[in-house]
Write an enzyme that holds these catalytic residues in place. Structure first.
Site, PDB file in Angstrom:
ATOM      1  CD  GLU A  37       2.687   5.720  -7.790  1.00 32.11           C
ATOM      2  OE1 GLU A  37       3.651   6.452  -8.157  1.00 32.11           O
ATOM      3  OE2 GLU A  37       1.557   5.912  -7.596  1.00 32.11           O
ATOM      4  CB  CYS A  88     -12.868   1.426  24.591  1.00 32.00           C
ATOM      5  SG  CYS A  88     -12.132   1.224  26.048  1.00 32.00           S
ATOM      6  CD  GLU A  89     -14.146   1.903  18.449  1.00 37.83           C
ATOM      7  OE1 GLU A  89     -14.747   1.470  17.639  1.00 37.83           O
ATOM      8  OE2 GLU A  89     -14.725   3.419  18.538  1.00 37.83           O
ATOM      9  NE  ARG A 114      -4.129  -3.608   4.745  1.00 37.22           N
ATOM     10  CZ  ARG A 114      -4.620  -4.901   4.254  1.00 37.22           C
ATOM     11  NH1 ARG A 114      -4.482  -6.001   4.943  1.00 37.22           N
ATOM     12  NH2 ARG A 114      -5.409  -5.044   3.164  1.00 37.22           N
ATOM     13  CE1 TYR A 155      -9.056   0.309   3.749  1.00 37.16           C
ATOM     14  CE2 TYR A 155      -7.046  -0.995   4.647  1.00 37.16           C
ATOM     15  CZ  TYR A 155      -7.642   0.269   3.860  1.00 37.16           C
ATOM     16  OH  TYR A 155      -6.809   1.355   3.790  1.00 37.16           O
TER      17      TYR A 155
HETATM   18  C1  LIG Z   1      -0.846   4.111  -1.620  1.00 37.20           C
HETATM   19  C2  LIG Z   1      -0.326   4.275  -3.016  1.00 37.20           C
HETATM   20  C3  LIG Z   1       0.549   3.381  -3.452  1.00 37.20           C
HETATM   21  C4  LIG Z   1       0.924   2.012  -3.094  1.00 37.20           C
HETATM   22  O1  LIG Z   1       0.013   1.172  -3.085  1.00 37.20           O
HETATM   23  P1  LIG Z   1       0.410  -0.244  -2.655  1.00 37.20           P
HETATM   24  O2  LIG Z   1      -1.082  -0.831  -2.788  1.00 37.20           O
HETATM   25  O3  LIG Z   1       1.035  -0.439  -1.256  1.00 37.20           O
HETATM   26  O4  LIG Z   1       0.819  -0.726  -3.813  1.00 37.20           O
HETATM   27  C5  LIG Z   1       0.960   3.794  -4.769  1.00 37.20           C
HETATM   28  N1  LIG Z   1       0.773   5.113  -5.071  1.00 37.20           N
HETATM   29  C6  LIG Z   1      -0.243   5.846  -4.765  1.00 37.20           C
HETATM   30  C7  LIG Z   1      -0.445   7.325  -5.525  1.00 37.20           C
HETATM   31  C8  LIG Z   1      -0.709   5.722  -3.564  1.00 37.20           C
HETATM   32  O5  LIG Z   1      -1.605   6.422  -2.924  1.00 37.20           O
END
Ligand SMILES: *Cc1c(COP(=O)(O)O)cnc(C)c1O
Length: 420
Positions: A271, A341-342, A309, A313
């Site tokens: 995923e 304002c950060e 981001r 991070y």
């Molecule tokens: C955020 C997330 C992803 C995707 O993460 P990537 O770093 O974009 O590949 C896949 N699975 C779950 C459960 C997530 O929370």
């Protein structure tokens, strides 16, 4: 090498026209690049004949982009009701959707199980009795705890709120089977933005050996192993890209070994979000102010509502100035800032860039995943529009910018007063 030369060749010649037509700032996504990455992923795992990518919707929840994923035969990984609705709106249903929620509500479960359903991926053993009905096919998210290390974005597994612990995982499948589940999958999601393919191979190895143990313990078979997302992209010019061919070769080998030992092999699910779309998006923003105090600042017309981001991070996003090649142009070291304002509203800190004039276009790269989607409205800052650079060369508006009316929409409510 953050933004591909091909994307650049497709984008730069028409950029002035796009800016004139749509106005800045905007994220623009490269359909050709997304398709190329998707095909590379499918090709890498094609010898398995049992591979499926469930695009992580949270990375880029735009139906127009999700349609491209559908076209490639991909499913969707969702973790909220709205993400389920988006996936169904573009035509996915049933086992083409994984529902990987955590801290799940009754409403989440109802949505996951209705309208054609989805593969329910449970985040905890305590959720089994909370399911209104048990689907045939059930999956658990496994958290290996101290058995594995994670990384800065997602945290150390032992401290992460996600998944079923090692001690509870066998019981989880046992209880699901007692409630009536007959088909099983196993999932994990450990590191984020990993560029080391060996770590991801290790995750596949871990899940396969867990599946083997659970099969023996419980007498069940696993239909699929989902190794999660987390495949990284090279944000910095000096980063080496993930070695996908080597990664897939080693993972395919592990599945072959499993098949020899067990007489069957599960399907491999993945995923990916970032890997699929991250490099294929950029944020185009215009320089509108110069400021010279203790440091030099370039103020642009986008702010962190468009890209969290760096502020969240400390992430690096490569920046190029349209028409100004840093090897041929005098440079200076600046902070590139938005208007929030950060003080962490900075797209770049002490970055050496070609000397920027007001009106120059900055191309902030690798914003195709966890970019626009992560934006928010703090300081009443509105999110910018999204464009798609289509494979036929046309540029399509796929989300308009937010307006003041959007911002005020939640304030225009009926009177609702609890008198005391
Ligand atoms: C955020 C997330 C992803 C995707 O993460 P990537 O770093 O974009 O590949 C896949 N699975 C779950 C459960 C997530 O929370």
């Amino acid at each position: 090498m953050p933004m591909s030369q091909e994307f650049k060749k497709r984008l730069l010649p028409g950029l002035e026209n796009m800016v004139a037509h749509f106005g800045t700032p905007f994220h623009i996504y490269d359909e050709t690049g997304i398709l190329d990455t998707g095909h590379a992923l499918k090709t890498a795992f094609s010898p398995m004949n049992k591979f499926m990518e469930y695009f992580a919707v949270k990375a880029l929840p735009n139906p127009r982009v999700m349609k491209i994923m559908m076209e490639m035969g991909f499913g969707f990984d969702c973790s909220s009701i709205a993400e389920l609705a988006l996936s169904r709106q573009v035509g996915a249903s049933g086992e083409n959707i994984m529902f990987t929620s955590n801290n799940t509500t009754d409403e989440d479960f109802a949505a996951a199980l209705s309208n054609g359903g989805s593969i329910v991926n449970l985040d905890d053993i305590s959720l089994i009795p909370k399911l209104p009905e048990i689907p045939d096919l059930i999956c658990f998210r496994y958290n290996p705890g101290p058995r594995r290390s994670g990384n800065a974005i997602i945290g150390n597994p032992a401290e992460a709120k996600f998944g079923v612990s090692h001690d509870q995982i066998a019981d989880a499948y046992r209880q699901a089977r007692e409630r009536g589940a007959t088909r099983f999958g196993l999932h994990t999601m450990l590191a984020s933005n990993g560029l080391n393919h060996a770590y991801i191979v290790e995750t596949a190895r871990m899940l396969l050996s867990l599946a083997k143990w659970l099969s023996e313990e419980l007498g069940i078979r696993f239909e699929f192993i989902n190794i999660g997302g987390g495949m990284g992209i090279p944000y910095r010019p000096e980063d080496a890209p993930l070695n996908l061919p080597e990664m897939s070769r080693e993972i395919i080998g592990l599945f072959d070994d499993f098949r020899s030992a067990q007489g069957y092999a599960p399907k491999l699910y993945m995923e990916s979000g970032r890997y699929m779309t991250g490099p294929h998006g950029v944020l185009v923003t215009k320089a509108i102010n110069h400021k010279n105090i203790y440091r030099k600042y370039i103020g642009v017309d986008a702010c962190m509502s468009a890209l969290m981001r760096p502020g969240m991070y400390g992430a690096y996003h490569h920046i190029e100035v349209a028409g100004k090649n840093p090897t041929e142009f005098p440079t200076e070291t600046v902070d590139v800032v938005g208007s929030l304002c950060e003080n962490n509203d900075k797209f770049a800190v002490q970055r050496t860039l070609p000397k920027i004039d007001e009106g120059d276009l900055l191309i902030i790269q690798d914003t195709g995943a966890h970019g626009h989607a992560m934006g928010f409205n703090y300081n009443a800052k509105l999110r910018p529009k999204e464009l798609l650079l289509r494979r036929d060369g046309a540029v399509e508006l796929i989300r308009r910018e937010e307006t003041m009316a959007d911002y005020f929409a939640t304030l225009c409510f009926e009177k609702n007063i609890l008198t005391r």
